[in-house]
Design a protein around this motif. Structure first.
Motif, PDB file in Angstrom:
ATOM      1  N   ARG A 111     -14.546  15.368  37.047  1.00  0.00           N
ATOM      2  CA  ARG A 111     -14.316  16.786  36.827  1.00  0.00           C
ATOM      3  C   ARG A 111     -14.466  17.555  38.131  1.00  0.00           C
ATOM      4  N   TRP A 112     -13.725  18.660  38.231  1.00  0.00           N
ATOM      5  CA  TRP A 112     -13.786  19.544  39.384  1.00  0.00           C
ATOM      6  C   TRP A 112     -13.522  18.829  40.709  1.00  0.00           C
ATOM      7  N   LYS A 120      -4.357  20.825  40.557  1.00  0.00           N
ATOM      8  CA  LYS A 120      -5.801  20.882  40.622  1.00  0.00           C
ATOM      9  C   LYS A 120      -6.378  21.524  39.365  1.00  0.00           C
ATOM     10  N   TRP A 121      -7.630  21.222  39.067  1.00  0.00           N
ATOM     11  CA  TRP A 121      -8.271  21.676  37.841  1.00  0.00           C
ATOM     12  C   TRP A 121      -8.244  23.189  37.696  1.00  0.00           C
ATOM     13  N   ASN A 122      -8.274  23.936  38.811  1.00  0.00           N
ATOM     14  CA  ASN A 122      -8.254  25.395  38.713  1.00  0.00           C
ATOM     15  C   ASN A 122      -6.848  25.970  38.881  1.00  0.00           C
ATOM     16  N   THR A 135     -11.077  21.613  33.712  1.00  0.00           N
ATOM     17  CA  THR A 135     -12.039  21.050  34.647  1.00  0.00           C
ATOM     18  C   THR A 135     -11.541  19.754  35.268  1.00  0.00           C
TER      19      THR A 135
END
Length: 125
Positions: free
Chosen positions: A100-101, A50-52, A29
């Protein structure tokens, strides 16, 4: 907490891989990044993911030479450094975004709240 490893001594043209293990935070996240600080210089952004995992970002000085990746199951982010040169000598630190995100991989030091202890990379012939 973040724990970096993998630094060391290399010669020009060598490759090194750094690893940063995350503990106590929900790894997938947070945007993650590597920064470095050479003696007498300010800390600078090197690479981020990036978080994803669908976006990476690099400084111009390492683009095409370094590669950031991650292993979600191991909660670890990596920095593969190829064709090292003496200008890459620095203490390398990993960091996790304060938000987060986050939709953007920031290059700013202030965007990151969680920092690893740093690992020394020295490139010398």
């Amino acid at each position: 907490q973040l724990q970096a490893s993998g630094g060391g001594l290399g010669q020009p043209g060598d490759s090194l891989r750094l690893a940063c293990a995350a503990f106590g935070l929900t790894f997938n996240t947070y945007n993650m990044a590597w920064f470095r600080q050479a003696p007498g210089k300010e800390r600078e952004f090197v690479a981020g993911i990036k978080w994803n995992g669908d976006t990476t970002r690099y400084s111009e000085s390492v683009k095409g030479l370094f590669s950031i990746s991650r292993d979600v199951a191991k909660q670890t982010v990596y920095l593969q450094m190829d064709n090292l040169n003496p200008e890459d000598t620095a203490v390398y630190s990993c960091a996790a975004d304060r938000t987060r995100w986050s939709p953007v991989v920031s290059t700013r030091v202030g965007s990151y709240e969680y920092w690893g202890q740093g690992t020394q990379v020295t490139v010398s012939s």
